[in-house]
Scaffold this motif. Structure first.
Motif, PDB file in Angstrom:
ATOM      1  N   PRO A 161       0.588  -0.920  -0.083  1.00 58.18           N
ATOM      2  CA  PRO A 161      -0.297   0.420   0.317  1.00 58.18           C
ATOM      3  C   PRO A 161       0.649   1.224  -0.220  1.00 58.18           C
ATOM      4  CG  PRO A 161      -0.084  -0.540   2.296  1.00 58.18           C
ATOM      5  CD  PRO A 161       0.729  -1.930   1.102  1.00 58.18           C
ATOM      6  N   HIS A 162       2.322   1.423   0.075  1.00 58.92           N
ATOM      7  CA  HIS A 162       3.312   2.518   0.157  1.00 58.92           C
ATOM      8  C   HIS A 162       4.511   1.821  -0.649  1.00 58.92           C
ATOM      9  CE1 HIS A 162       3.789   6.274   2.027  1.00 58.92           C
ATOM     10  NE2 HIS A 162       4.812   6.324   1.706  1.00 58.92           N
ATOM     11  N   ILE A 163       4.551   2.443  -1.809  1.00 60.75           N
ATOM     12  CA  ILE A 163       5.647   2.308  -2.182  1.00 60.75           C
ATOM     13  C   ILE A 163       6.754   3.292  -3.049  1.00 60.75           C
ATOM     14  CG2 ILE A 163       5.199   0.872  -4.073  1.00 60.75           C
ATOM     15  CD1 ILE A 163       8.059  -0.494  -3.327  1.00 60.75           C
ATOM     16  N   HIS A 164       7.657   3.574  -3.635  1.00 60.77           N
ATOM     17  CA  HIS A 164       7.845   4.689  -4.730  1.00 60.77           C
ATOM     18  C   HIS A 164       8.742   4.233  -5.859  1.00 60.77           C
ATOM     19  CE1 HIS A 164       7.197   8.433  -1.519  1.00 60.77           C
ATOM     20  NE2 HIS A 164       7.170   7.578  -1.092  1.00 60.77           N
ATOM     21  N   LEU A 165       7.479   3.673  -6.362  1.00 60.29           N
ATOM     22  CA  LEU A 165       8.459   2.898  -8.128  1.00 60.29           C
ATOM     23  C   LEU A 165       8.849   4.193  -8.683  1.00 60.29           C
ATOM     24  CD1 LEU A 165       5.058   1.053  -8.642  1.00 60.29           C
ATOM     25  CD2 LEU A 165       7.189  -0.495  -7.941  1.00 60.29           C
ATOM     26  N   SER A 213      -0.192   7.862   5.622  1.00 58.21           N
ATOM     27  CA  SER A 213       1.631   7.346   6.220  1.00 58.21           C
ATOM     28  C   SER A 213       2.728   7.580   6.837  1.00 58.21           C
ATOM     29  CB  SER A 213       1.646   7.080   4.314  1.00 58.21           C
ATOM     30  OG  SER A 213       0.956   6.711   3.551  1.00 58.21           O
ATOM     31  N   HIS A 214       3.114   6.775   7.486  1.00 62.36           N
ATOM     32  CA  HIS A 214       4.536   7.171   8.357  1.00 62.36           C
ATOM     33  C   HIS A 214       3.697   7.482   9.610  1.00 62.36           C
ATOM     34  CE1 HIS A 214       7.051   6.515   4.910  1.00 62.36           C
ATOM     35  NE2 HIS A 214       5.790   7.095   4.216  1.00 62.36           N
ATOM     36  N   THR A 215       3.527   8.660   9.970  1.00 66.53           N
ATOM     37  CA  THR A 215       2.927   9.327  11.487  1.00 66.53           C
ATOM     38  C   THR A 215       4.475   8.603  12.540  1.00 66.53           C
ATOM     39  OG1 THR A 215       1.646   7.864  11.773  1.00 66.53           O
ATOM     40  CG2 THR A 215       0.391   9.393  11.010  1.00 66.53           C
ATOM     41  N   GLN A 250       6.347  -1.332   2.389  1.00 68.00           N
ATOM     42  CA  GLN A 250       7.544  -1.184   1.730  1.00 68.00           C
ATOM     43  C   GLN A 250       8.785   0.095   2.125  1.00 68.00           C
ATOM     44  OE1 GLN A 250       9.297  -4.690  -0.164  1.00 68.00           O
ATOM     45  NE2 GLN A 250       7.537  -5.196  -1.311  1.00 68.00           N
ATOM     46  N   ASP A 251       8.203   1.223   0.936  1.00 73.35           N
ATOM     47  CA  ASP A 251       8.358   2.301   0.797  1.00 73.35           C
ATOM     48  C   ASP A 251       9.261   2.574  -0.299  1.00 73.35           C
ATOM     49  OD1 ASP A 251       7.340   4.910   1.237  1.00 73.35           O
ATOM     50  OD2 ASP A 251       8.784   5.193   3.330  1.00 73.35           O
ATOM     51  N   SER A 252      10.332   1.907   0.197  1.00 65.99           N
ATOM     52  CA  SER A 252      11.349   1.695  -0.542  1.00 65.99           C
ATOM     53  C   SER A 252      12.173   0.272  -1.371  1.00 65.99           C
ATOM     54  CB  SER A 252      12.400   2.344  -0.302  1.00 65.99           C
ATOM     55  OG  SER A 252      12.373   3.902  -0.467  1.00 65.99           O
ATOM     56  N   VAL A 270      -1.635  10.840   2.569  1.00 66.61           N
ATOM     57  CA  VAL A 270      -0.571  12.464   2.728  1.00 66.61           C
ATOM     58  C   VAL A 270       0.474  11.399   3.610  1.00 66.61           C
ATOM     59  CG1 VAL A 270      -0.064  14.063   4.411  1.00 66.61           C
ATOM     60  CG2 VAL A 270      -1.884  13.405   2.725  1.00 66.61           C
ATOM     61  N   HIS A 271       1.851  11.413   3.015  1.00 68.59           N
ATOM     62  CA  HIS A 271       3.124  10.976   4.207  1.00 68.59           C
ATOM     63  C   HIS A 271       2.978  12.743   5.413  1.00 68.59           C
ATOM     64  CE1 HIS A 271       5.063   9.775   0.833  1.00 68.59           C
ATOM     65  NE2 HIS A 271       5.748   9.203   1.283  1.00 68.59           N
ATOM     66  N   CYS A 272       2.603  11.833   6.446  1.00 68.54           N
ATOM     67  CA  CYS A 272       2.580  12.752   7.272  1.00 68.54           C
ATOM     68  C   CYS A 272       3.361  12.598   9.203  1.00 68.54           C
ATOM     69  CB  CYS A 272       0.869  12.665   7.709  1.00 68.54           C
ATOM     70  SG  CYS A 272       0.570  14.176   8.771  1.00 68.54           S
TER      71      CYS A 272
HETATM   72 FE   FE2 Z   1       7.215   6.673   1.007  1.00 70.83          FE
END
Ligand code: FE2
Length: 411
Positions: free
Chosen positions: A59-63, A244-246, A311-313, A212-214
């Protein structure tokens, strides 16, 4: 193949035969006893008592940034902010083909680990939005492997970046599925707050989801989550919004969190934690004791809020490792979050399947239920607990439901 025998299903006792036709599950029948080999026909797969689950979810990655670590140089401090500096330099070298080939490679890695649904943030702080255009093409080209949601992500800010608001608006018009943000990275608190109002209005106006990256920082004064949650509550958009993140929440004091959680429950928004990324990037300004730099995953979960892992990255300026295996992230996340209690282990896969699907608003397009898309993954263990304990893997990932073209065609 059109059915699986001797399958275990999460939350149900015994063995099952699962059948599908025309891309949808048609029957899910309990078996009185195991079907012995050999299989009666070649259209059957024998699960051998192992777990069959709906597709794993990222649900959260930066392809768009994936597979760029070390280009042009490595992130030596290991901080989020040096990562952004490295990416700003690498971004200057990006071409359409470069973006597309790296994204396709990463999608193949994800697919090989049973991931079929992916939400990718795409940097839109780029005049011309060439990277976004490339990723919109990837969304269609990769349809046989993965269902992609694209987030218009302002890596360098909305208010703090030249023409940031116009770029976000254009990204949505081009077909981004989700509106993103990064309020803690804006130059001032006021800009951060203003950016949240802007992006929530943009999403509401164009009927888009929000992610939102928050508060991705250890700074306990970074309190944009309360702003995002309050706007979400007032607009009544909870299930469509993700924070996201928080990670700053890991540094908030308990008195503030007690008040904050009252609002979070009223807002009912979703949360994504990226445990491998955050344990690596956060805590970088501490000596000892070092903070873990994660949000309060178990507390959010116990409060009834929807929280999942991502995973994010994969091998980018923020995180040098990763191979697409979300089960590795689940393993790390449960360790880091003190979630190895018996009850957590019984439902561990929630955090990379059902909860993630809910954050992505997959609705009835997800799950092993009659009538739903017949997409599934066979894991190499028989239960959530054993998946964790044995570091199980996806043995087989089946995509049998035809994916319709994106709803978000350019307007
Ligand atoms: Fe991210």
């Amino acid at each position: 193949m059109d059915h699986i025998v001797n399958a275990r299903l999460r939350g149900r006792d015994g063995l099952f035969t699962v059948r599908w036709a025309d891309g949808a599950f048609s029957t899910i029948d309990p078996q009185a006893a195991p079907v012995p080999p050999p299989m009666p026909d070649s259209a059957a797969l024998d699960a051998l008592g192992k777990l069959v689950v709906p597709p794993l979810v990222e649900p959260h990655i930066h392809l768009d940034a994936t597979l760029t670590a070390g280009e042009p140089h490595w992130n030596l401090s290991g901080t989020l902010f040096e990562g952004i500096e490295c990416w700003t330099e690498r971004k200057a070298l990006v071409t359409r083909e470069d973006t597309k080939s790296r994204a396709h490679r990463a999608i193949r890695m994800l697919a090989a680990h049973g991931v079929q649904h992916v939400r990718t943030h795409v940097d839109v702080t780029e005049p011309g939005l060439g990277t976004l255009q490339a990723m919109l093409e990837v969304r269609e080209e990769a349809r046989a492997l993965a269902d992609l949601q694209i987030v218009a992500f302002p890596q360098e800010g909305i208010e703090s970046f030249a023409n940031g608001c116009a770029l976000m608006t254009e990204a949505v018009a081009m077909g981004a599925d989700v509106v993103g943000g990064i309020p803690h990275f804006e130059n001032t608190r006021e800009q951060g707050v203003s950016s949240l109002h802007f992006l929530m209005d943009l999403a509401e106006r164009h009927d888009r989801l929000v992610d939102v990256h928050c508060d991705e920082t250890d700074d306990p004064q970074s309190r944009f989550l309360e702003v995002l949650a309050e706007i979400t509550r007032v607009k009544g958009l909870g299930p469509r919004v993700t924070a996201s993140h928080t990670t700053a929440m890991g540094s908030y004091d308990n008195a503030y969190c007690s008040k904050l959680f009252r609002l979070l429950k009223q807002a009912a928004l979703n949360f994504v934690s990226c445990p491998t990324e955050s344990i690596h990037l956060q805590g970088r300004f501490d000596t000892y004791p070092k903070r873990r730099g994660l949000t309060r995953v178990p507390e959010l979960d116990r409060a009834g809020l929807n929280v999942c892992f991502a995973q994010d990255s994969i091998v980018d300026p923020w995180y040098p490792l990763g191979n697409g295996n979300i089960l590795r992230v689940l393993d790390a996340g449960l360790h880091i979050c003190h979630m190895l209690g018996y009850e957590d282990l019984q439902r561990a896969l929630d955090f990379v399947t059902d909860h993630s699907a809910r954050a992505m608003n997959l609705g009835e397009g997800y799950g092993i239920e009659v009538g739903r898309p017949a997409n599934l993954v066979l894991l190499s263990a028989e239960s959530d607990y054993e998946v964790l304990r044995t570091q199980a893997h996806a043995e087989l990932s089946i995509v049998s439901a035809p994916r319709t073209p994106s709803l978000r065609s350019p307007s």
